[in-house]
Design a protein around this motif. Structure first.
Motif, PDB file in Angstrom:
ATOM      1  N   ASN A 146      37.461  34.374  32.529  1.00 23.44           N
ATOM      2  CA  ASN A 146      37.933  35.604  31.895  1.00 23.44           C
ATOM      3  C   ASN A 146      39.245  36.062  32.539  1.00 23.44           C
ATOM      4  N   ASN A 147      39.785  37.158  32.034  1.00 24.76           N
ATOM      5  CA  ASN A 147      41.075  37.645  32.520  1.00 24.76           C
ATOM      6  C   ASN A 147      41.058  37.942  34.014  1.00 24.76           C
ATOM      7  N   ASN A 148      39.978  38.537  34.478  1.00 21.05           N
ATOM      8  CA  ASN A 148      39.905  38.877  35.896  1.00 21.05           C
ATOM      9  C   ASN A 148      39.847  37.617  36.759  1.00 21.05           C
ATOM     10  N   ASP A 149      39.083  36.610  36.298  1.00 21.68           N
ATOM     11  CA  ASP A 149      39.016  35.336  37.028  1.00 21.68           C
ATOM     12  C   ASP A 149      40.417  34.748  37.202  1.00 21.68           C
ATOM     13  N   LEU A 150      41.190  34.748  36.119  1.00 18.53           N
ATOM     14  CA  LEU A 150      42.522  34.155  36.149  1.00 18.53           C
ATOM     15  C   LEU A 150      43.484  34.968  37.009  1.00 18.53           C
ATOM     16  N   PHE A 151      43.330  36.300  36.960  1.00 18.03           N
ATOM     17  CA  PHE A 151      44.201  37.158  37.758  1.00 18.03           C
ATOM     18  C   PHE A 151      43.941  36.964  39.254  1.00 18.03           C
ATOM     19  N   GLU A 152      42.666  36.939  39.637  1.00 13.11           N
ATOM     20  CA  GLU A 152      42.324  36.759  41.052  1.00 13.11           C
ATOM     21  C   GLU A 152      42.797  35.386  41.547  1.00 13.11           C
ATOM     22  N   ALA A 153      42.662  34.374  40.696  1.00  5.03           N
ATOM     23  CA  ALA A 153      43.120  33.031  41.073  1.00  5.03           C
ATOM     24  C   ALA A 153      44.636  33.014  41.254  1.00  5.03           C
ATOM     25  N   ALA A 154      45.362  33.733  40.373  1.00  5.42           N
ATOM     26  CA  ALA A 154      46.826  33.761  40.464  1.00  5.42           C
ATOM     27  C   ALA A 154      47.285  34.428  41.753  1.00  5.42           C
ATOM     28  N   LYS A 155      46.629  35.484  42.149  1.00  6.51           N
ATOM     29  CA  LYS A 155      47.022  36.183  43.382  1.00  6.51           C
ATOM     30  C   LYS A 155      46.853  35.302  44.611  1.00  6.51           C
ATOM     31  N   THR A 178      52.114  35.400  37.053  1.00  7.86           N
ATOM     32  CA  THR A 178      52.413  34.480  38.152  1.00  7.86           C
ATOM     33  C   THR A 178      51.591  34.825  39.386  1.00  7.86           C
ATOM     34  N   GLY A 179      51.203  36.109  39.512  1.00  6.20           N
ATOM     35  CA  GLY A 179      50.478  36.552  40.705  1.00  6.20           C
ATOM     36  C   GLY A 179      51.390  36.862  41.875  1.00  6.20           C
ATOM     37  N   LEU A 180      52.715  36.762  41.696  1.00  2.00           N
ATOM     38  CA  LEU A 180      53.665  37.012  42.785  1.00  2.00           C
ATOM     39  C   LEU A 180      54.095  38.479  42.770  1.00  2.00           C
ATOM     40  N   PRO A 181      53.799  39.230  43.824  1.00  2.00           N
ATOM     41  CA  PRO A 181      54.183  40.646  43.846  1.00  2.00           C
ATOM     42  C   PRO A 181      55.689  40.869  43.869  1.00  2.00           C
ATOM     43  N   VAL A 182      56.456  39.824  44.189  1.00  2.00           N
ATOM     44  CA  VAL A 182      57.920  39.958  44.231  1.00  2.00           C
ATOM     45  C   VAL A 182      58.564  39.713  42.868  1.00  2.00           C
ATOM     46  N   ILE A 183      57.773  39.359  41.862  1.00  5.38           N
ATOM     47  CA  ILE A 183      58.288  39.291  40.490  1.00  5.38           C
ATOM     48  C   ILE A 183      57.926  40.617  39.838  1.00  5.38           C
ATOM     49  N   ASP A 184      58.940  41.386  39.504  1.00  4.80           N
ATOM     50  CA  ASP A 184      58.733  42.782  39.127  1.00  4.80           C
ATOM     51  C   ASP A 184      58.245  42.965  37.696  1.00  4.80           C
ATOM     52  N   TYR A 185      58.749  42.143  36.779  1.00  5.00           N
ATOM     53  CA  TYR A 185      58.480  42.374  35.357  1.00  5.00           C
ATOM     54  C   TYR A 185      58.104  41.086  34.635  1.00  5.00           C
TER      55      TYR A 185
END
Length: 710
Positions: free
Chosen positions: A308-317, A460-467
């Motif tokens: 699900n979306n959360n699974d993919l988001f946690e994996a990206a981070k 991307t899960g990268l906090p340095v990519i702003d938008y």
């Protein structure tokens, strides 16, 4: 007597002098035996007594190089050279620079050594190697030849000369070099492996496999050879055989990244996305510092309907966690912060991609660059591409750009420094976690604002990519919870479609001549999950006398065809109702749409470029809308051309919409005859409108950045 003894006891012991020459030879013996610690102790002892002992300084620098401490090696070589100018010291200085990838300084040092001693073979060979690594193949060729004039039987130099010829696309001359080595040393691994590569480049694929197998006779279970055989078999369309060789390579070396990635990709060509993901998970468990392997895993996870979306988001981070651990101690922020722009001053926009070519990214960025305001924006392209990857699309993008910089072979730190020195205001990554990405460059934050667009279907899960640039259909309300980037919505869609230059005319509806409905799919096989196959089987059964025409490059392999025919048969669809066509050149691929009445979009990963091409060829597409970007691309596209009726909300709805449209021949005829005009009059083909909206989005985020900057 007693008085004399007392006197002797009170005398201090005299420090015994040592012979520096003898001690140096002891250190040299330790050094040559590989006892670096003992050798270092001896050299340092000499330097305590004689700080200007240049040979000890030089050899301590050499030990530092051998231990990978190139900064220390540079300091010691410079210290020795300050005392005495010596070609050996200059050569070691060059090697210290080369170890730090300071190629221009290394080249200068080697050339200075050769001015003193023109026949110094170590300097010649090292200079040639440095030029090779710096991609200056023409000059490297000359220095390899000079090396071989002095030492004709130096196999390492001849192998390198052969590799240089390969880079210069002179593969026949490369083969001559490698065969020269193999005459005297038939088991030379480098030569045998390289001649296989040269034969591949010449398209002599069976001969290439023979060379790799011959090399295996001398070097059994060498994973790079097994991997290379797999690569040739893939080029021959023998995917089933390739899997066996990739598996052997992975068995020989479980953490061999290239073989694991190739194996995962080949599983995908069989539609085995679970096996593909499992293979990459195993690799990532072994190589915890490989962010590239983890990118491959994230990319493939988008095909898995169970996530699900959360699974993919946690994996990206997790990518960011892995990267920052592997980059610990490195300078991640190289940006020279640019100040606020004055009214009317241009913004420097950087685009970074490995796909400025005949590729979805190349095709979708082209209309933007053709229409972007020259007075407001200056375009910089950072291309992870060599000249061998260039095509007509590449050349046009190069002409439309203000600056073109090849990042191929350039390390992340230097690419980041280049972007920073170009004073890029907004850097836009077009690859995400797709192949050959340069996310480690983005991770260093070389521009004050960074964005993601187009080339990847998720965060991307990268906090340095702003938008992230997107639209409200592809990313509806609530999507922002699963993105590390802030979402920027483009009003009329996240892309602009440029129809292919050479395109066949749309033919009449094929059902009129054939008397049957032909459904079609042109999508990558890894998108075709078991769920999709089951739904497609139900559609074919629900529409009497219908068939499915399925195009994929993997269908050159009969094992893969048999695999899917067995699945369809298990769902009650005989092989006679399934036609499989292997990969086709672009014009033939487009022409094949003239045999298709209705296209079927896969899920949970929709098609996008494929869907655009199908619609342009007059073929309506049935798509299933899900809860994330990857499975809403079809909905975004179909909404923009006012065909929302063909956006399904569920699998049952998908089947019914396909069945109902198949039964409505008049509607199919109408859609086919009007589809191109429908697209041309829609926002997805309005390049000027899309470009103005894209520009406004960039200006908006830049204004916000300047207003909120501390």
């Amino acid at each position: 007597m007693s008085r004399k003894l007392k006197k002797n006891r009170s005398k201090p012991f005299k420090k015994q002098p040592f012979n520096i020459s003898e001690l140096f030879h002891d250190g040299l013996a330790h050094h040559q035996a590989g006892n670096f610690e003992d050798a270092s102790t001896v050299y340092n002892t000499i330097l305590q007594a004689k700080p200007n002992h240049t040979d000890s300084l030089n050899l301590l620098g050499l030990i530092a190089q051998q231990n990978g401490d190139f900064h220390k090696a540079e300091r010691l070589a410079q210290k020795a050279l300050a005392i005495k100018t010596d070609p050996a010291f200059l050569t070691n200085l060059g090697s210290a620079y080369k170890g730090q990838k300071k190629y221009s300084q290394a080249i200068t040092a080697y050339k200075k050594a050769l001015q003193i001693k023109p026949d110094f073979i170590e300097a010649l060979f090292n200079l040639a190697n440095t030029l090779f690594e710096n991609h200056d193949y023409v000059e490297a060729e000359g220095y390899f030849k000079k090396t071989l004039q002095l030492k004709p039987n130096m196999h390492e130099a001849r192998n390198r000369l052969g590799r240089t010829y390969n880079q210069l696309a002179d593969h026949e001359e490369a083969i001559n070099c490698f065969n020269h080595v193999l005459k005297s040393e038939p088991g030379n691994l480098q030569a045998r492996n390289n001649v296989g590569y040269s034969l591949q480049e010449l398209g002599r694929l069976d001969e290439a496999i023979d060379q790799y197998k011959k090399a295996l006779e001398y070097h059994p279970e060498r994973p790079e050879l097994q991997n290379n055989i797999g690569n040739v078999l893939v080029r021959q369309g023998k995917f089933h055989e390739a899997i066996n060789w990739y598996q052997q390579a992975v068995t020989s070396q479980p953490d061999y990244e290239e073989a694991n990635v190739n194996l995962a990709w080949t599983y995908g060509q069989h539609g085995l996305y679970k096996e593909s993901i499992r293979c990459l998970q195993n690799l990532c468990a072994r190589k915890t510092d490989s962010h590239y392997a983890y990118s491959d895993l994230l990319f493939n996870c988008n095909y898995d309907p169970s996530l699900n979306n959360n699974d993919l988001f946690e994996a990206a981070k997790e990518w960011w966690v892995r990267f920052t651990k592997s980059a610990e101690g490195k300078n991640l922020k190289t940006n020279l912060q640019t100040g606020p722009k004055k009214a009317g001053e241009v913004l420097n926009i950087g685009f970074m991609s490995p796909d400025f070519r005949q590729h979805p990214v190349g095709l979708f960025i082209l209309p933007l660059l053709q229409n972007i305001s020259e007075s407001g924006f200056k375009i910089f392209c950072y291309a992870e591409m060599g000249s061998s990857n260039h095509d007509a699309i590449t050349l046009e993008i190069m002409q439309l750009s203000d600056s073109w910089y090849s990042t191929r072979g350039v390390d992340d730190e230097k690419v980041a420094e280049k972007i920073s020195s170009d004073k890029i205001d907004i850097l836009i990554d077009l690859a995400g976690h797709s192949a050959n990405n340069r996310l480690p460059v983005m991770a260093r934050k070389p521009a004050p604002l960074q964005a993601s667009w187009l080339g990847y279907v998720n965060t991307t899960g990268l906090p340095v990519i702003d938008y992230r640039l997107t639209d409200q259909i592809a990313n509806p309300g609530g999507s922002e919870l699963y993105y590390s980037e802030s979402l920027v919505y483009l009003p009329h869609g996240f892309f602009c479609y440029l129809p292919p230059a050479e395109c066949p005319d749309v033919a009449p509806l094929p059902a009129l001549a054939s008397g049957q409905i032909t459904f079609g799919s042109f999508n990558n096989i890894i998108k075709i999950t078991e769920e999709v196959l089951e739904v497609w089987a139900k559609i074919v059964i629900a529409v009497p006398n219908s068939k499915l025409l399925w195009v994929s490059k993997a269908f050159t392999d009969r094992h893969i065809q048999a695999h899917f025919l067995n699945i369809f048969n298990s769902h009650g669809v005989p092989a006679s109702r399934i036609e499989m066509v292997s990969n086709l050149p672009m014009k033939e691929y487009l022409a094949t749409h003239n045999r298709v009445d209705i296209a079927l979009d896969p899920f949970p990963h929709n098609g996008h470029t494929i869907t655009c091409h199908s619609l342009w060829m007059g073929v309506p597409v049935i798509t299933l809308k899900g809860d994330r970007y990857a499975t809403r691309m079809g909905a975004s596209l179909m909404t923009r051309i006012d065909l929302e009726n063909y956006i399904a909300e569920s699998k049952d709805d998908y089947i019914e919409k396909a069945r109902a449209l198949a039964a409505n021949i008049e509607e199919l005829k109408k859609l086919r005859s009007t589809m191109r005009n429908r697209m041309l009059s829609s926002p997805i083909c309005d390049a000027k409108q899309f470009t103005r909206e894209f520009e406004l989005a960039l200006l908006k985020i830049w204004k916000h950045h300047n207003e909120t900057k501390p």
